[in-house]
Motif scaffolding. Structure first.
Motif, mmCIF file in Angstrom:
data_model
loop_
_atom_site.group_PDB
_atom_site.id
_atom_site.type_symbol
_atom_site.label_atom_id
_atom_site.label_comp_id
_atom_site.label_asym_id
_atom_site.label_seq_id
_atom_site.Cartn_x
_atom_site.Cartn_y
_atom_site.Cartn_z
ATOM 1 N N PRO A 269 0.846 -1.200 0.000
ATOM 2 C CA PRO A 269 0.000 0.000 0.000
ATOM 3 C C PRO A 269 0.874 1.240 0.000
ATOM 4 C CG PRO A 269 0.170 -0.881 2.209
ATOM 5 C CD PRO A 269 0.910 -1.835 1.320
ATOM 6 N N GLU A 270 0.238 2.389 -0.095
ATOM 7 C CA GLU A 270 1.000 3.642 -0.044
ATOM 8 C C GLU A 270 1.716 3.753 1.301
ATOM 9 O OE1 GLU A 270 -1.454 6.964 -0.909
ATOM 10 O OE2 GLU A 270 -2.101 6.188 -2.848
ATOM 11 N N GLY A 271 2.898 4.371 1.268
ATOM 12 C CA GLY A 271 3.713 4.476 2.481
ATOM 13 C C GLY A 271 3.009 5.210 3.599
ATOM 14 N N LYS A 272 3.304 4.814 4.828
ATOM 15 C CA LYS A 272 2.726 5.478 5.985
ATOM 16 C C LYS A 272 3.816 6.260 6.718
ATOM 17 C CE LYS A 272 3.217 1.565 9.149
ATOM 18 N NZ LYS A 272 2.514 0.687 10.105
ATOM 19 N N PRO A 273 3.445 7.317 7.440
ATOM 20 C CA PRO A 273 4.452 8.128 8.133
ATOM 21 C C PRO A 273 5.195 7.326 9.197
ATOM 22 C CG PRO A 273 2.232 8.692 8.871
ATOM 23 C CD PRO A 273 2.071 7.802 7.683
ATOM 24 N N LYS A 274 6.435 7.723 9.458
ATOM 25 C CA LYS A 274 7.237 7.058 10.469
ATOM 26 C C LYS A 274 6.673 7.316 11.863
ATOM 27 C CE LYS A 274 11.605 7.085 7.921
ATOM 28 N NZ LYS A 274 13.028 7.516 7.933
ATOM 29 N N GLU A 275 6.942 6.388 12.766
ATOM 30 C CA GLU A 275 6.455 6.528 14.139
ATOM 31 C C GLU A 275 7.166 7.669 14.862
ATOM 32 O OE1 GLU A 275 4.935 2.377 15.974
ATOM 33 O OE2 GLU A 275 7.097 2.610 15.804
ATOM 34 N N SER A 276 6.391 8.424 15.600
ATOM 35 C CA SER A 276 6.970 9.463 16.440
ATOM 36 C C SER A 276 7.342 8.853 17.786
ATOM 37 C CB SER A 276 5.954 10.585 16.664
ATOM 38 O OG SER A 276 4.859 10.098 17.440
ATOM 39 N N LEU A 277 8.003 9.637 18.618
ATOM 40 C CA LEU A 277 8.374 9.160 19.947
ATOM 41 C C LEU A 277 7.135 8.798 20.756
ATOM 42 C CD1 LEU A 277 10.443 8.669 22.156
ATOM 43 C CD2 LEU A 277 10.313 11.100 22.734
ATOM 44 N N LEU A 278 6.089 9.629 20.647
ATOM 45 C CA LEU A 278 4.862 9.352 21.389
ATOM 46 C C LEU A 278 4.201 8.066 20.897
ATOM 47 C CD1 LEU A 278 3.259 12.904 21.781
ATOM 48 C CD2 LEU A 278 4.361 11.503 23.534
ATOM 49 N N ASP A 279 4.293 7.806 19.575
ATOM 50 C CA ASP A 279 3.751 6.555 19.040
ATOM 51 C C ASP A 279 4.465 5.368 19.662
ATOM 52 O OD1 ASP A 279 1.923 7.744 17.303
ATOM 53 O OD2 ASP A 279 3.404 7.954 15.705
#
Length: 426
Positions: A269-279
């Motif tokens: 699928p289309e790329g998803k954003p990278k995880e943040s520190l809070l994630d």
């Protein structure tokens, strides 16, 4: 014995598929977070984040790291040892069995490892995995023959069940493959994004072995399900448990590809954003909560089978709703039992109607409710169904699974989770 991988093969490993790689990355991030907590803790406290829970979760990192290493490496190690012998791993295969076989092979007990895998494919295992294939629309018309083949397998009529299973998977691939070709065609590629089975080192490798040309007639006993030799009547020595078990295993691996193909998930699928520190922090807290739930989980005692006493958000409550809607012929509401991603929302009511329009539920009785695991409950129901004017009594087991919106089994306490069943097709 396992062969050494080339540099090119090392890059193309199952451990590099998206879901496994993501798991590995998450644990790596957690290890890094643990190292930075002495500096990061005071900053997080300023934002009101409870660092004591995070630190509690991070204390389990060594154990989690070991478990993750197994999850990441076992599929490749399994295929490296056993693919040439007719066995590959796939998502539905029991992980503990795969791991035990790998460890046995690595310790030098290769014969014992092969025997362990063979014994895994007993009648109950096959029946359970066949029910999971019921989520594939294209397989449903083939289920009746598959169940008859299972009876032959149980009665040791391997000569009868093997050709049927091979034919069923050939038809399944032909129906879902873009080229409309069966599994025997050299041009047929059975690879899918983020799939353990449908991988060049898994299904692709195994199918190349099973589709070998076998033109010379022989009575010699074989131990691999050579599709061409068996169906064309040249391999006459296929009538044994090993070939039959490997044929079932091949069907279930093909089923993993088929499920992806039917849902249009063969490509990323289309790329998803990278995880943040809070994630990452949220993931840690969720993992810790789930771990505690798993450690403390026990099956419920004395579960009432009286529908009037069912509590909301329990598997029996959802199933009872489904059965009530079935009696009312409310096909739209019956979709509540469908697992995520089986159908899209627009076509789901129509698909349910197609299945149940000739089956009118007259009455039902909940016979038993058994909690199998944190997110798995089996409910046995006695059904009285009117089919084309004739009333038939059926006993059916609904295997209820709690899933998130990605189709992953999760804790019933997780926000957005729901109970569904892959055996809703009666």
């Amino acid at each position: 014995m396992a062969k050494k991988k080339t540099k090119k093969q090392s890059k193309n490993r199952i451990r590099n598929i998206a879901s496994i790689k993501e798991l590995s990355t998450t644990v790596t991030n957690m290890k890094s977070l643990k190292q930075t907590m002495p500096l990061l803790g005071p900053i997080l406290n300023e934002f009101g984040v409870k660092t004591d829970k995070i630190e509690d979760a991070l204390s389990n990192i060594p154990e989690l790291d070991m478990q993750t290493k197994d999850i990441v490496t076992i599929p490749d190690r399994f295929n490296n040892f056993f693919a040439e012998h007719g066995w590959i791993t796939y998502r539905m295969m029991n992980f503990d069995v795969a791991k035990e076989a790998v460890l046995a092979a690595e310790s030098g007990n290769f014969k014992g490892a092969l025997e362990l895998i063979l014994q895994y494919y007993n009648v109950e295992t096959i029946r359970f995995q066949l029910k999971r294939l019921n989520s594939i629309i294209a397989f449903r018309p083939r289920m009746e023959l598959a169940l008859k083949a299972l009876i032959d397998y149980e009665e040791k009529r391997y000569h009868a069940c093997v050709p049927v299973i091979l034919a069923l998977m050939d038809g399944l691939v032909n129906e879902l493959h873009a080229d409309r070709k069966g599994i025997s065609a050299e041009s047929t590629k059975l690879e899918a994004w983020d799939s353990i089975a449908a991988h060049s080192q898994g299904l692709e490798k195994l199918v190349r072995i099973t589709r070998k040309g076998r033109r010379k007639t022989t009575n010699e006993t074989i131990t691999l399900p050579y599709r061409n030799g068996i169906l064309h009547g040249t391999d006459l020595g296929y009538d044994n448990e090993i070939v039959a078990a490997k044929t079932w295993a091949l069907l279930f691996a093909v089923g993993e590809w088929a499920a992806k193909a039917e849902k249009g998930e063969l490509v990323p699928p289309e790329g998803k954003p990278k995880e943040s520190l809070l994630d990452i922090i949220e993931n840690i807290q969720e993992l810790n909560n789930t771990k505690k739930e798993l450690e403390s989980w026990k099956p419920r005692e004395s579960i009432s089978i009286n529908p009037d006493l069912f509590k909301e958000n329990t598997p029996e409550y959802v199933l009872n709703k489904f059965l009530t809607y079935w009696m009312q012929k409310n096909y739209g509401r019956m979709t509540l039992i469908l697992p995520y991603k089986v159908f899209d929302e627009k076509t789901a009511p129509l698909k349910v109607r197609e299945q149940f329009k000739s089956q009118l539920l007259i009455s039902y009785e909940i016979v038993s409710i058994q909690d199998i695991a944190l997110s798995n409950t089996t409910i046995s129901v006695k059904l009285l169904i009117d089919e084309f004017g004739r009333q038939n009594e059926k006993n059916h087991k609904f295997i209820m699974i709690c899933e998130d919106d990605q189709g992953h089994a999760v804790s019933p306490k997780k926000s957005g989770s729901k109970w569904g069943s892959y055996t809703w097709h009666v």
